[in-house]
Design an enzyme around this catalytic site. Structure first.
Site: not given
Length: 252
Positions: A142, A155
């Site tokens: 990501s 995350y």
């Protein structure tokens, strides 16, 4: 080997990026093992792809036994594995850092990091002993690992860790002709990012709320299929696929 004879596993294949990647791989000729927790969603993905090019296997990426059973099924059914896309992931609620519970932290770590670690181990075991030897593993990273959002500690930390897993497993896989790479994704249009275009949008670094541009998840699926189709003597170590106009490059 031609893609028509290659086997791929996609985790989290029932929705979003996982579905887009699975369809791109199927359309490129791969036979794809679609895995995730919800069998109904996997079957929806299968129906969108070419007939006879997929197998749906329900599996929980937080359960080591379920992961082991998945790869045993792949080995038993096909006798080999050519591509693994470690895609399944989740985030924690966007709360103040000090209010994030240990349970919420561990749920994200188990899904986003421990799951891909275990899947990669099982893939190594199959790939190093098969003929032809080797294979490719692609991790879903990501851009959060480069520039985090507010209230995303769990995350973002796991996506940093995925980068470490990519580098380390790529190095350890060399002796077995296993290539490992990573695709870092920004603002793909999936159910996970619907909040970016709904209501007040998402929080920016300065605390304001804004809507953000997104891109079709097919762009990510096509990127994964490109990486998967490379010969094993070539590798995309890191690729960033992002919405062109999203607030990532630059300040403010």
């Amino acid at each position: 080997m031609s893609e028509a004879n290659k086997i791929a596993v996609v985790t989290g294949a029932g929705t979003g990026v996982g579905r887009a990647a699975a369809l791109a791989l199927m359309n490129a000729g791969f036979t794809v093992v679609l895995t995730g927790r919800r069998l109904d969603k996997l079957e929806e993905t299968a129906k969108l792809g070419p007939e006879g090019k997929s197998l749906c296997v329900s599996a929980d990426m937080t359960d080591p036994g379920s992961i082991a059973a998945l790869f045993a099924k792949v080995a038993q059914t096909y006798g080999r594995l050519d591509v693994l896309f470690n895609n399944a992931g989740m985030g924690a609620p966007p709360v103040n850092f000090e209010d994030l519970s240990l349970e919420q932290w561990q749920a994200v770590v188990n899904t986003n990091l421990t799951g891909p670690f275990l899947c990669t181990q099982h893939a190594f075991r199959i790939m190093k002993d098969q003929t032809p030897r080797g294979g490719r593993i692609i991790n879903n990273g990501s851009i959060s690992a480069h520039a985090p959002r507010p209230f995303s500690a769990a995350y973002t930390s796991t996506k940093h860790a995925i980068t470490g897993l990519t580098r380390a497993s790529n190095l350890d896989g060399r002796m077995y002709d296993i290539a490992v790479g990573q695709v870092d994704i920004g603002n793909a249009a999936t159910p996970m990012t619907d909040r970016m275009v709904a209501g007040p949008g998402v929080m920016q670094a300065d605390g304001t709320m804004k809507h953000e541009p997104r891109m079709d998840a097919k762009a990510v699926g096509d990127a994964v299929a490109y990486m998967a189709g490379l010969p094993l003597d070539a590798n995309v170590l890191f690729m960033t696929v992002m919405a062109t106009k999203m607030p990532f490059v630059g300040r403010g």
